[in-house]
Design an enzyme around this catalytic site. Structure first.
Site, PDB file in Angstrom:
ATOM      1  N   GLY A   1       4.222 -20.008  26.071  1.00  0.00           N
ATOM      2  CA  GLY A   1       4.233 -18.545  26.176  1.00  0.00           C
ATOM      3  C   GLY A   1       5.387 -17.854  25.497  1.00  0.00           C
ATOM      4  O   GLY A   1       5.647 -16.680  25.735  1.00  0.00           O
TER       5      GLY A   1
ATOM      6  N   ASP B   1       5.782 -17.274  22.214  1.00  0.00           N
ATOM      7  CA  ASP B   1       5.524 -16.612  20.937  1.00  0.00           C
ATOM      8  C   ASP B   1       6.066 -15.187  21.005  1.00  0.00           C
ATOM      9  O   ASP B   1       5.744 -14.430  21.920  1.00  0.00           O
ATOM     10  CB  ASP B   1       4.032 -16.593  20.622  1.00  0.00           C
ATOM     11  CG  ASP B   1       3.763 -16.085  19.216  1.00  0.00           C
ATOM     12  OD1 ASP B   1       3.553 -16.916  18.322  1.00  0.00           O
ATOM     13  OD2 ASP B   1       3.792 -14.855  19.001  1.00  0.00           O
TER      14      ASP B   1
ATOM     15  N   CYS C   1      16.728 -23.067  24.258  1.00  0.00           N
ATOM     16  CA  CYS C   1      16.068 -22.491  25.434  1.00  0.00           C
ATOM     17  C   CYS C   1      15.293 -23.603  26.114  1.00  0.00           C
ATOM     18  O   CYS C   1      14.584 -24.376  25.456  1.00  0.00           O
ATOM     19  CB  CYS C   1      15.132 -21.369  24.987  1.00  0.00           C
ATOM     20  SG  CYS C   1      14.120 -20.738  26.329  1.00  0.00           S
TER      21      CYS C   1
ATOM     22  N   TYR D   1      14.659 -26.025  16.362  1.00  0.00           N
ATOM     23  CA  TYR D   1      16.075 -26.306  16.095  1.00  0.00           C
ATOM     24  C   TYR D   1      16.870 -26.255  17.389  1.00  0.00           C
ATOM     25  O   TYR D   1      16.475 -25.610  18.365  1.00  0.00           O
ATOM     26  CB  TYR D   1      16.646 -25.289  15.089  1.00  0.00           C
ATOM     27  CG  TYR D   1      16.983 -23.964  15.725  1.00  0.00           C
ATOM     28  CD1 TYR D   1      18.246 -23.754  16.274  1.00  0.00           C
ATOM     29  CD2 TYR D   1      16.053 -22.939  15.824  1.00  0.00           C
ATOM     30  CE1 TYR D   1      18.566 -22.549  16.902  1.00  0.00           C
ATOM     31  CE2 TYR D   1      16.359 -21.739  16.432  1.00  0.00           C
ATOM     32  CZ  TYR D   1      17.616 -21.555  16.972  1.00  0.00           C
ATOM     33  OH  TYR D   1      17.925 -20.372  17.599  1.00  0.00           O
TER      34      TYR D   1
ATOM     35  N   ASN E   1       8.947 -19.416  14.095  1.00  0.00           N
ATOM     36  CA  ASN E   1       9.046 -19.390  15.554  1.00  0.00           C
ATOM     37  C   ASN E   1       9.693 -18.111  16.082  1.00  0.00           C
ATOM     38  O   ASN E   1       9.749 -17.889  17.285  1.00  0.00           O
ATOM     39  CB  ASN E   1       9.800 -20.616  16.077  1.00  0.00           C
ATOM     40  CG  ASN E   1       8.880 -21.807  16.287  1.00  0.00           C
ATOM     41  OD1 ASN E   1       7.677 -21.730  16.025  1.00  0.00           O
ATOM     42  ND2 ASN E   1       9.425 -22.917  16.748  1.00  0.00           N
ATOM     43  N   TYR E   2      10.202 -17.261  15.172  1.00  0.00           N
ATOM     44  CA  TYR E   2      10.603 -15.908  15.548  1.00  0.00           C
ATOM     45  C   TYR E   2       9.573 -14.963  14.934  1.00  0.00           C
ATOM     46  O   TYR E   2       9.899 -14.098  14.131  1.00  0.00           O
ATOM     47  CB  TYR E   2      12.004 -15.556  15.015  1.00  0.00           C
ATOM     48  CG  TYR E   2      13.131 -16.386  15.567  1.00  0.00           C
ATOM     49  CD1 TYR E   2      13.014 -17.037  16.795  1.00  0.00           C
ATOM     50  CD2 TYR E   2      14.333 -16.521  14.870  1.00  0.00           C
ATOM     51  CE1 TYR E   2      14.047 -17.798  17.304  1.00  0.00           C
ATOM     52  CE2 TYR E   2      15.384 -17.281  15.382  1.00  0.00           C
ATOM     53  CZ  TYR E   2      15.235 -17.919  16.591  1.00  0.00           C
ATOM     54  OH  TYR E   2      16.268 -18.667  17.091  1.00  0.00           O
TER      55      TYR E   2
END
Length: 528
Positions: free
Chosen positions: A106, A108, A171, A185, A470-471
């Site tokens: 979740g 994204d 995270c 990363y 991924n961002y």
């Protein structure tokens, strides 16, 4: 008038719920035909009429902007318990002509794993029940299921060995399935590379509903899923990861310097040092405004140097004294700890938090936010930083995080995996604007971050201006409902993947020509 309107809304809701119920019925019957006949599938499907629907939908969503009432909601959420259920979900979504979105953690940034702006109706397949982790210290490997979080993976490794780790996200609530598809990363990237650089095998469900491992899928598809972004090539079920050695003692520190303490000059030096310093040392910089003074009326900028060193404090202090004395690191700033405790430290947990918290898999960061990213190849000059400070000071709650590259990252070619941001990259920038008042002032904050991004243009990579998948940032361009054209997708495809985008398109055309797995920024197939 009001009563007529209320009646109309009730009727529309009734029709919508009836349609959902009918679709749910058809989906369950199809699942039984294509999977376990005896399995109670109704208990793993949540429609909007189900009291648990909202809590399941909200459970792992990180960006509250994607949960606003105005955001499209799925017809239902399906939480498979077995790999065969995921297979059946793909087969049944095709048979019933319903669009599928897949969520592992979740996180994204634009919520595309549980929101669809371009497809209606759609369902969400949430992998939260698929979180097995099998660690084998003898072979230095682990098989991890897509719904497990990075924190759970780290804990399960630590449970078996205090001198093994895995180089993935900072995270700890990231779903490992989607996380690795974009690169992954973390603090050990300069020593061991990314998560994708440490994957040995995988299992996915392809567009035909088959479960394929590395041998069955072939090297092209195996290449594509390691950095080509989630939701384009299949549904990731398992990763086989390679564990890496970590020392018994790891040292962490956070040193903060404000503008008044020479932050600009120190950051100038960091840009020249951080990508070239000892590869055991990862020093990121967290930049944000800070209100000081008696009545908190004096606003300044703080730069926090947040670091992990794979080794003891004495060695770290020698490295810093030689390479980065400007920061003024002292022994008092350093905390010697274990690798698993360094995971908790960098994730922002209080120092007395037991590692077992990682098993909760809960996000500690839920906000309304908009994010963007950049890669820097030349140090930003002092006047560029001064202009940046001015822009940060006018926004309520901005945040910038600079992550150093170099070390092992420079040893991979751009085409080794779809993740191309390798040699020559000094550091990556993540820009965020955070707010708490929902849609009310969202436009103001989004406008601010877009202007900041425009300001930074001259100081970052160009042709293409690179971005980290991924961002995710839908400002870069999106596919539309009936059109996922190569030209359209190139707008963001080259930013995320550089020249790897062309190879990804070829692989997509081969393995998913009907574009079963698609979303706002999925890889498009070429027309047949």
């Amino acid at each position: 008038m009001v009563s007529h309107l209320s009646l109309l809304l009730v009727l529309l809701l009734s029709v919508s719920l009836a349609n959902s119920a009918s679709l749910q019925e058809s989906f369950v019957q199809c699942l039984k035909l294509n999977s376990d006949k005896a399995f109670p599938f109704y208990s793993s499907i949540y429609t909007p009429g189900n009291p648990s629907f909202t809590s399941i939908l909200d459970s792992s969503a990180q960006n509250l902007r994607c949960l606003e009432p105005s955001a499209p909601k799925p017809e239902f959420i399906f939480t498979p318990y077995r790999d065969s259920h995921v297979q059946a979900a793909v087969i049944c979504s095709k048979k019933l002509g319903i669009h599928i979105r897949v969520r592992s953690g979740g996180h994204d940034y634009e919520g595309i794993s549980y929101v669809s702006e371009i497809e209606s109706p759609f369902i969400v397949v949430d992998l939260l029940k698929l979180r097995d982790i099998n660690v084998d210290i003898k072979s230095n490997t682990a098989w991890v299921q897509a719904g497990a979080t990075t924190g759970e993976v780290y804990y399960k490794i630590y449970e078996k060995s205090s001198v093994h780790g895995f180089p993935a996200g900072l995270c700890t609530s990231l779903g490992i399935g989607g996380h690795i598809t974009g690169g992954a990363y973390g603090t050990m990237m300069r020593k061991y590379g990314l998560g994708v650089d440490n994957v040995l095998d995988a299992q996915i469900v392809d567009a035909n509903g088959r479960i394929l491992d590395r041998e069955a899928m072939g090297e092209d598809l195996f290449w594509a899923i390691r950095g080509g972004g989630g939701g384009s090539f299949g549904i990731l079920l398992w990763w086989k990861i390679k564990l890496v050695p970590v020392p018994p003692t790891v040292t962490v520190f956070t040193v903060t310097r404000s503008l008044e303490q020479g932050a600009t000059k120190i950051l100038q030096k960091w840009q020249q040092v951080a990508p070239y310093i000892d590869e055991n040392l990862f020093i990121r910089v967290i930049i944000q405004p800070f209100s000081a003074g008696k009545n908190k009326t004096q606003r300044t900028i703080t730069t926090s140097y947040n670091a992990v060193f794979l080794g003891g404090a004495t060695t770290l202090l020698q490295v810093m004294k030689t390479s980065f004395p400007e920061l003024g690191l002292t022994r008092k700033d350093c905390l010697e700890t274990s690798w698993i405790k360094s995971v908790l430290y960098i994730a922002g947990f209080p120092s007395d938090t037991p590692p077992e918290v990682l098993l909760k898999g809960k996000s500690t960061f839920k906000n309304f936010f908009k994010a963007k990213s950049d890669f820097v190849r030349e140090p930003i000059p002092e006047e560029g930083l001064e202009g940046l400070w001015q822009r940060l000071l006018i926004e309520e709650s901005p945040l910038m995080i600079l992550n150093p590259y170099g070390g092992r990252m420079s040893e991979f070619s751009e085409s080794e995996t779809p993740f191309p941001h390798r040699n020559g990259t000094l550091y990556k920038i993540q820009y965020l604007s955070l707010w708490q008042d929902g849609d009310k002032n969202a436009a103001k904050h989004v406008d601010w971050i877009r202007k900041l991004y425009n300001y930074m243009g001259p100081y970052v990579s160009s042709l293409p201006r690179e971005a980290y998948v991924n961002y995710r940032d839908l400002d870069l361009g999106i596919n539309t409902k009936n059109s996922t054209s190569y030209i359209q997708a190139s707008a963001w495809g080259y930013r995320y993947y550089k020249n790897n985008f062309d190879r990804l398109v070829k692989i997509k055309t081969k393995v998913d020509p009907e574009n079963v797995f698609r979303h706002e920024q999925s890889i498009p197939p070429l027309p047949l």
